[in-house]
Design an enzyme around this catalytic site. Sequence first.
Site, PDB file in Angstrom:
ATOM      1  N   ASP A 153       2.840  -4.912   9.211  1.00  0.00           N
ATOM      2  CA  ASP A 153       3.955  -3.993   9.094  1.00  0.00           C
ATOM      3  C   ASP A 153       5.130  -4.787   8.493  1.00  0.00           C
ATOM      4  O   ASP A 153       5.107  -6.021   8.494  1.00  0.00           O
ATOM      5  CB  ASP A 153       4.282  -3.505  10.521  1.00  0.00           C
ATOM      6  CG  ASP A 153       5.622  -2.854  10.611  1.00  0.00           C
ATOM      7  OD1 ASP A 153       5.821  -1.846   9.919  1.00  0.00           O
ATOM      8  OD2 ASP A 153       6.473  -3.351  11.371  1.00  0.00           O
ATOM      9  N   ASP A 155       9.245  -3.844   8.500  1.00  0.00           N
ATOM     10  CA  ASP A 155      10.461  -3.911   9.335  1.00  0.00           C
ATOM     11  C   ASP A 155      10.131  -4.234  10.785  1.00  0.00           C
ATOM     12  O   ASP A 155       9.236  -3.622  11.371  1.00  0.00           O
ATOM     13  CB  ASP A 155      11.206  -2.565   9.312  1.00  0.00           C
ATOM     14  CG  ASP A 155      11.795  -2.235   7.957  1.00  0.00           C
ATOM     15  OD1 ASP A 155      11.026  -2.237   6.973  1.00  0.00           O
ATOM     16  OD2 ASP A 155      12.997  -1.970   7.885  1.00  0.00           O
ATOM     17  N   ASP A 161      14.969  -5.233  11.006  1.00  0.00           N
ATOM     18  CA  ASP A 161      15.058  -3.841  10.580  1.00  0.00           C
ATOM     19  C   ASP A 161      15.976  -3.712   9.359  1.00  0.00           C
ATOM     20  O   ASP A 161      17.132  -4.145   9.388  1.00  0.00           O
ATOM     21  CB  ASP A 161      15.636  -3.022  11.749  1.00  0.00           C
ATOM     22  CG  ASP A 161      15.388  -1.545  11.576  1.00  0.00           C
ATOM     23  OD1 ASP A 161      14.562  -1.174  10.712  1.00  0.00           O
ATOM     24  OD2 ASP A 161      16.024  -0.755  12.296  1.00  0.00           O
ATOM     25  N   THR A 189       3.523  -0.684   5.089  1.00  0.00           N
ATOM     26  CA  THR A 189       4.856  -0.335   5.590  1.00  0.00           C
ATOM     27  C   THR A 189       5.134   1.144   5.383  1.00  0.00           C
ATOM     28  O   THR A 189       4.590   1.757   4.464  1.00  0.00           O
ATOM     29  CB  THR A 189       5.926  -1.184   4.847  1.00  0.00           C
ATOM     30  OG1 THR A 189       7.217  -0.696   5.190  1.00  0.00           O
ATOM     31  CG2 THR A 189       5.772  -1.138   3.345  1.00  0.00           C
ATOM     32  N   ASP A 341      16.669   5.182  12.551  1.00  0.00           N
ATOM     33  CA  ASP A 341      16.383   6.367  11.732  1.00  0.00           C
ATOM     34  C   ASP A 341      15.102   7.026  12.207  1.00  0.00           C
ATOM     35  O   ASP A 341      14.389   6.481  13.070  1.00  0.00           O
ATOM     36  CB  ASP A 341      16.263   5.971  10.250  1.00  0.00           C
ATOM     37  CG  ASP A 341      15.327   4.798  10.030  1.00  0.00           C
ATOM     38  OD1 ASP A 341      14.386   4.631  10.833  1.00  0.00           O
ATOM     39  OD2 ASP A 341      15.511   4.039   9.066  1.00  0.00           O
ATOM     40  N   LYS A 349      -0.595   5.121   9.142  1.00  0.00           N
ATOM     41  CA  LYS A 349      -1.067   3.769   8.831  1.00  0.00           C
ATOM     42  C   LYS A 349      -2.568   3.595   9.014  1.00  0.00           C
ATOM     43  O   LYS A 349      -3.153   2.674   8.459  1.00  0.00           O
ATOM     44  CB  LYS A 349      -0.292   2.735   9.647  1.00  0.00           C
ATOM     45  CG  LYS A 349       1.139   2.597   9.154  1.00  0.00           C
ATOM     46  CD  LYS A 349       1.822   1.345   9.642  1.00  0.00           C
ATOM     47  CE  LYS A 349       3.279   1.358   9.162  1.00  0.00           C
ATOM     48  NZ  LYS A 349       4.030   0.181   9.599  1.00  0.00           N
ATOM     49  N   ASP A 373       4.940  -3.718  15.064  1.00  0.00           N
ATOM     50  CA  ASP A 373       5.881  -3.675  16.188  1.00  0.00           C
ATOM     51  C   ASP A 373       5.851  -2.361  16.930  1.00  0.00           C
ATOM     52  O   ASP A 373       6.407  -2.252  18.007  1.00  0.00           O
ATOM     53  CB  ASP A 373       7.317  -3.901  15.699  1.00  0.00           C
ATOM     54  CG  ASP A 373       7.795  -2.767  14.800  1.00  0.00           C
ATOM     55  OD1 ASP A 373       7.201  -2.594  13.724  1.00  0.00           O
ATOM     56  OD2 ASP A 373       8.730  -2.048  15.191  1.00  0.00           O
TER      57      ASP A 373
END
Length: 396
Positions: A153, A155, A161, A189, A341, A349, A373
């Site tokens: 991933d 961020d 972030d 991502t 957000d 994913k 995460d």
Amino acid sequence: MTTRYRVEHALKTHRRDQFIEWIKGLLAVPFVLLSQPTAVHGDDKSSVDAMALNAHKRYAEIMKDVEGLIFDHIQQQKSDPRIASKLKLLVPSVGTFFTPLPLQDAFKFQDERRYISSRRFVAPSFNDVRLVLNTAQAMSLIRSSKLELVTFDGDVTLYDDGDVLRPDNPCISRILDLLRGGTSIAIVTAAGYTEAEKYYERLFGLLEAVAANDPDHDLEHKLVVMGGEANFMFAYSSRADHKLEPIPLDKWQLPEMQSWTEENVKALLDVAEAALKDCVTCLRLPVNVLRKKRAVGIYPEKGKSSTREQLEETVLVVQRTVEMSDAGKRIPFCAFNGGNDIFVDIGDKSLGVMACQQYLGGIHGSKTLHVGDQFLSAGANDFKGCTIAQPRRQHC
Ligand code: IMP
Ligand code: MG
């Protein structure tokens, strides 16, 4: 929906990894029985040491038993997945395990670092168990020397972030080692851009490092970027603009993505956008709405922020609204809370990782590791990646 339901289900269950909670519960029993909160350090040193030894033994035994249950679960998955294994009966939400997990060895490894068995007031925690599972997953892959693909991933995993992957990022040398050892890498991502330039801006530290360390061009196309969860694929190429070459859809799209027509995509994003706007009004969120080619989201107005509860409420409302709509039944989507957000993406994913596995030559789930995460069961976007790869929980 009653208040009780909202507290029990909406605000609790989805924030828990049931498997980790269950192991935590098993370890709590010896902790309660053996811990010696009344002993004073120094005076009672020998009894505290004996307690630590005893607790270590009992925790390790429990880990060995769970290890056995996972092994049995894997055998059951292989022989007849319609029949629930004992582990599935005990933890109904438990997913697919691609490899056995050496939990006892992993526990011993972590206990030497975290002194879990020596604690008298704080029982083995969610974080302790999460680290033991991560260690066991890494040990299992190293021992079987089968790791062919690591998907990361972006961020909050490779960088903070909203940040970018800079040349001094400590992950770069590790990723280079993996690439040199023959393991392919995919950055999967949610960040969804149609142009290579935008991904270069986010990942330039890694892309430049790969270029500088690959004089013979052996690593061309061994590093891929899957953006928008499962919507835009680029592969590393030293010759391409911004070191990333767009990969044509027919080279990586999965058969199930055929239904992602412009019409179906628009219908789903329209429903999601309307649901987001309803929440913005209802909860007075200080945010802007952003509609993209394959996503719709809200992000904070400059200098403003929403509370965690507002964001969680919004993501759960939007997820439920889209799920119940006709559009949401036609194509898969992922609604998640990114911290500041909220986005609703077309696909998720699991499909993104699967498309990378296929593009890179048909790599199996047992040879794939996803590092992310977000592993909560709802409102999180890395969770779905675990259905086709083994998870490594970065931060939960
Ligand atoms: P990830 O952690 O790498 O999956 O990135 C998630 C973050 O990417 C979100 O929290 C957003 O801040 C950002 N983002 C930018 N564009 C998109 C998009 O199209 N869909 C979802 N997230 C996006
Ligand atoms: Mg993330």
